[in-house]
Design a protein around this motif. Sequence first.
Motif, PDB file in Angstrom:
ATOM      1  N   ARG A  55      89.308  86.606  65.727  1.00  0.00           N
ATOM      2  CA  ARG A  55      88.361  86.952  64.678  1.00  0.00           C
ATOM      3  C   ARG A  55      87.898  85.706  63.953  1.00  0.00           C
ATOM      4  N   ARG A  56      86.617  85.640  63.635  1.00  0.00           N
ATOM      5  CA  ARG A  56      86.085  84.615  62.736  1.00  0.00           C
ATOM      6  C   ARG A  56      85.222  85.349  61.730  1.00  0.00           C
ATOM      7  N   ALA A  57      85.657  85.304  60.461  1.00  0.00           N
ATOM      8  CA  ALA A  57      85.000  86.072  59.406  1.00  0.00           C
ATOM      9  C   ALA A  57      85.018  87.549  59.818  1.00  0.00           C
ATOM     10  N   LYS A  58      83.852  88.201  59.853  1.00  0.00           N
ATOM     11  CA  LYS A  58      83.788  89.604  60.260  1.00  0.00           C
ATOM     12  C   LYS A  58      83.329  89.755  61.706  1.00  0.00           C
ATOM     13  N   TYR A  59      83.381  88.672  62.462  1.00  0.00           N
ATOM     14  CA  TYR A  59      82.972  88.698  63.858  1.00  0.00           C
ATOM     15  C   TYR A  59      84.197  88.742  64.766  1.00  0.00           C
ATOM     16  N   LEU A  60      84.102  89.515  65.841  1.00  0.00           N
ATOM     17  CA  LEU A  60      85.132  89.560  66.866  1.00  0.00           C
ATOM     18  C   LEU A  60      84.656  88.718  68.039  1.00  0.00           C
ATOM     19  N   LEU A  61      85.428  87.711  68.397  1.00  0.00           N
ATOM     20  CA  LEU A  61      85.070  86.800  69.482  1.00  0.00           C
ATOM     21  C   LEU A  61      85.897  87.143  70.714  1.00  0.00           C
ATOM     22  N   VAL A  62      85.203  87.437  71.805  1.00  0.00           N
ATOM     23  CA  VAL A  62      85.870  87.738  73.073  1.00  0.00           C
ATOM     24  C   VAL A  62      85.612  86.569  74.010  1.00  0.00           C
ATOM     25  N   HIS A  63      86.594  85.703  74.138  1.00  0.00           N
ATOM     26  CA  HIS A  63      86.468  84.509  74.976  1.00  0.00           C
ATOM     27  C   HIS A  63      86.734  84.876  76.428  1.00  0.00           C
ATOM     28  N   THR A  64      85.844  84.453  77.320  1.00  0.00           N
ATOM     29  CA  THR A  64      86.036  84.670  78.749  1.00  0.00           C
ATOM     30  C   THR A  64      85.917  83.329  79.477  1.00  0.00           C
ATOM     31  N   ASP A  65      86.159  83.360  80.777  1.00  0.00           N
ATOM     32  CA  ASP A  65      86.043  82.126  81.561  1.00  0.00           C
ATOM     33  C   ASP A  65      84.587  81.767  81.862  1.00  0.00           C
ATOM     34  N   LYS A  66      83.651  82.572  81.383  1.00  0.00           N
ATOM     35  CA  LYS A  66      82.236  82.270  81.573  1.00  0.00           C
ATOM     36  C   LYS A  66      81.502  81.965  80.269  1.00  0.00           C
ATOM     37  N   GLY A  67      82.092  82.335  79.153  1.00  0.00           N
ATOM     38  CA  GLY A  67      81.452  82.155  77.853  1.00  0.00           C
ATOM     39  C   GLY A  67      82.100  83.083  76.846  1.00  0.00           C
ATOM     40  N   CYS A  68      81.431  83.310  75.745  1.00  0.00           N
ATOM     41  CA  CYS A  68      82.024  84.099  74.665  1.00  0.00           C
ATOM     42  C   CYS A  68      81.060  85.176  74.193  1.00  0.00           C
ATOM     43  N   ALA A  69      81.570  86.395  74.089  1.00  0.00           N
ATOM     44  CA  ALA A  69      80.821  87.501  73.497  1.00  0.00           C
ATOM     45  C   ALA A  69      81.161  87.572  72.011  1.00  0.00           C
ATOM     46  N   ILE A  70      80.145  87.728  71.185  1.00  0.00           N
ATOM     47  CA  ILE A  70      80.308  87.800  69.740  1.00  0.00           C
ATOM     48  C   ILE A  70      79.913  89.210  69.293  1.00  0.00           C
ATOM     49  N   TRP A  71      80.902  89.970  68.835  1.00  0.00           N
ATOM     50  CA  TRP A  71      80.639  91.330  68.340  1.00  0.00           C
ATOM     51  C   TRP A  71      80.563  91.313  66.818  1.00  0.00           C
ATOM     52  N   SER A 129      78.266  78.813  62.218  1.00  0.00           N
ATOM     53  CA  SER A 129      78.426  77.392  61.902  1.00  0.00           C
ATOM     54  C   SER A 129      78.424  77.100  60.401  1.00  0.00           C
ATOM     55  N   HIS A 130      77.807  77.955  59.601  1.00  0.00           N
ATOM     56  CA  HIS A 130      77.677  77.689  58.169  1.00  0.00           C
ATOM     57  C   HIS A 130      78.791  78.319  57.350  1.00  0.00           C
ATOM     58  N   LEU A 131      79.708  79.023  57.993  1.00  0.00           N
ATOM     59  CA  LEU A 131      80.691  79.817  57.259  1.00  0.00           C
ATOM     60  C   LEU A 131      81.778  78.963  56.613  1.00  0.00           C
ATOM     61  N   GLY A 132      82.289  79.472  55.501  1.00  0.00           N
ATOM     62  CA  GLY A 132      83.369  78.804  54.786  1.00  0.00           C
ATOM     63  C   GLY A 132      84.706  79.035  55.465  1.00  0.00           C
ATOM     64  N   PRO A 133      85.793  78.560  54.848  1.00  0.00           N
ATOM     65  CA  PRO A 133      87.118  78.687  55.455  1.00  0.00           C
ATOM     66  C   PRO A 133      87.610  80.125  55.494  1.00  0.00           C
ATOM     67  N   GLU A 134      88.564  80.370  56.363  1.00  0.00           N
ATOM     68  CA  GLU A 134      89.239  81.662  56.409  1.00  0.00           C
ATOM     69  C   GLU A 134      90.152  81.782  55.186  1.00  0.00           C
ATOM     70  N   PRO A 135      90.164  82.941  54.524  1.00  0.00           N
ATOM     71  CA  PRO A 135      90.955  83.067  53.292  1.00  0.00           C
ATOM     72  C   PRO A 135      92.461  83.013  53.505  1.00  0.00           C
ATOM     73  N   LEU A 136      92.924  83.281  54.724  1.00  0.00           N
ATOM     74  CA  LEU A 136      94.363  83.235  54.990  1.00  0.00           C
ATOM     75  C   LEU A 136      94.803  81.928  55.626  1.00  0.00           C
ATOM     76  N   GLY A 163      79.906  84.064  51.829  1.00  0.00           N
ATOM     77  CA  GLY A 163      80.549  83.625  53.057  1.00  0.00           C
ATOM     78  C   GLY A 163      80.494  82.138  53.298  1.00  0.00           C
ATOM     79  N   ARG A 164      79.615  81.435  52.585  1.00  0.00           N
ATOM     80  CA  ARG A 164      79.576  79.979  52.705  1.00  0.00           C
ATOM     81  C   ARG A 164      80.702  79.332  51.910  1.00  0.00           C
ATOM     82  N   VAL A 169      85.791  88.077  52.055  1.00  0.00           N
ATOM     83  CA  VAL A 169      86.175  88.706  50.791  1.00  0.00           C
ATOM     84  C   VAL A 169      85.064  89.693  50.429  1.00  0.00           C
ATOM     85  N   GLY A 170      85.174  90.895  50.971  1.00  0.00           N
ATOM     86  CA  GLY A 170      84.168  91.919  50.735  1.00  0.00           C
ATOM     87  C   GLY A 170      84.293  92.528  49.350  1.00  0.00           C
TER      88      GLY A 170
END
Length: 271
Positions: A55-71, A129-136, A163-164, A169-170
Motif C-alpha cells: 500500500r502507498r497512501a490509499k493506493y494498492l500496488l500490485v507488483h508483477t514481473d512485467k510492471g505494476c498495477a495501481i488500484w 510522486s507528490h505524496l507526503g510520508p506514511e503516517p506509520l 496528502g502532500r 489521515v482521512g
Amino acid sequence: MPELPEVETTCRGLAPYLEGQWVRSVVVRQARLRWPVDPDFAKHIKNARILKLERRAKYLLVHTDKGCAIWHLGMSGSLRLVEQEESPEKHDHIDWRLDSGLTLRYRDPRRFGALLWTAADPLVHDLLSHLGPEPLSESFSGDYLFAASRKRKQSVKTFIMDGRIVVGVGNIYASESLFLAGIRPDREAGSISKARYLRLAEAIKKVLSRAIAQGGTTLRDFIGGDGKPGYFAQELNVYGRAGAPCPSCGSPVRDMVLGQRSTFFCTRCQR
C-alpha cells in the motif's frame, strides 16, 4: 470512502492469495472508471507473475514481473476473490483470472475507483510522486509536522488531511487524532507548538494502528465474501457523535464544517 486502514486491511487480506500467482487473463467489462482503463491493460498483465502487494497512501500496488498495477478503490470499490465460474453481477467491472482457479474481482457501483498500469517505478507515477510520508513510518513525527506547519494559516485539521503533508489521515481519523491530542481542529496549523505536534503525531499513529488492528480481527472473508474490511464497528470518541457526551469530560460533542468536511470535537478537552 475507503481510507488508509481499509486499503491496508485489503492489502493484508489479499496478499496470501495473490503473491506468487500468475495472471492468466483479464476481463474488463467496464473501462469507464475515474480514469479510463488502458485498452492494452489486459495485454500488459497477461501471464504476469504477481510478486508483491503493498500500500502507498490509499493506493494498492500490485507488483508483477512485467510492471505494476495501481488500484484506487474510490468511494465504493472493493476487491474479492471468487471461483472463476461465478457469474459477475451488475457492478463487477474487472476480473483477473489466476492460475489458482480463483478470480480477483473488482466491484465499484459508483465507478470512482481506478486501475492504472506502469512499467516504471510506481512511486514516481504522477499520482504518487507528490505524496507526503506514511503516517506509520519513522519519517513521520511531531518534529516533521512542526517544521512543515510554520507560517501556515489553514486549520490544523485540513493541514493533517493534506496528502502532500502526510498520507492517509482521512476525515474520521483526523477528528479522532485531534481529540486524543487535545487540539481544537480549527486552530491555525502554524500556531501550534512543537510539544503539541509531538502529541498529535503519536495520536495519529495510535488511531491508525488501532483501526488497522481492528480491521484484522474483524476481517470479512475476501474469498466469496464482499471484499470489504469489517472494522467499522470500532468505537469512535467524537466522530459522528454530535450532541453525545464526550467520553472524557461528559460535555456535548460539537460539530462544524472545515474544508467542506464534517468535523467533531469537544470544546472542553480540545484547545
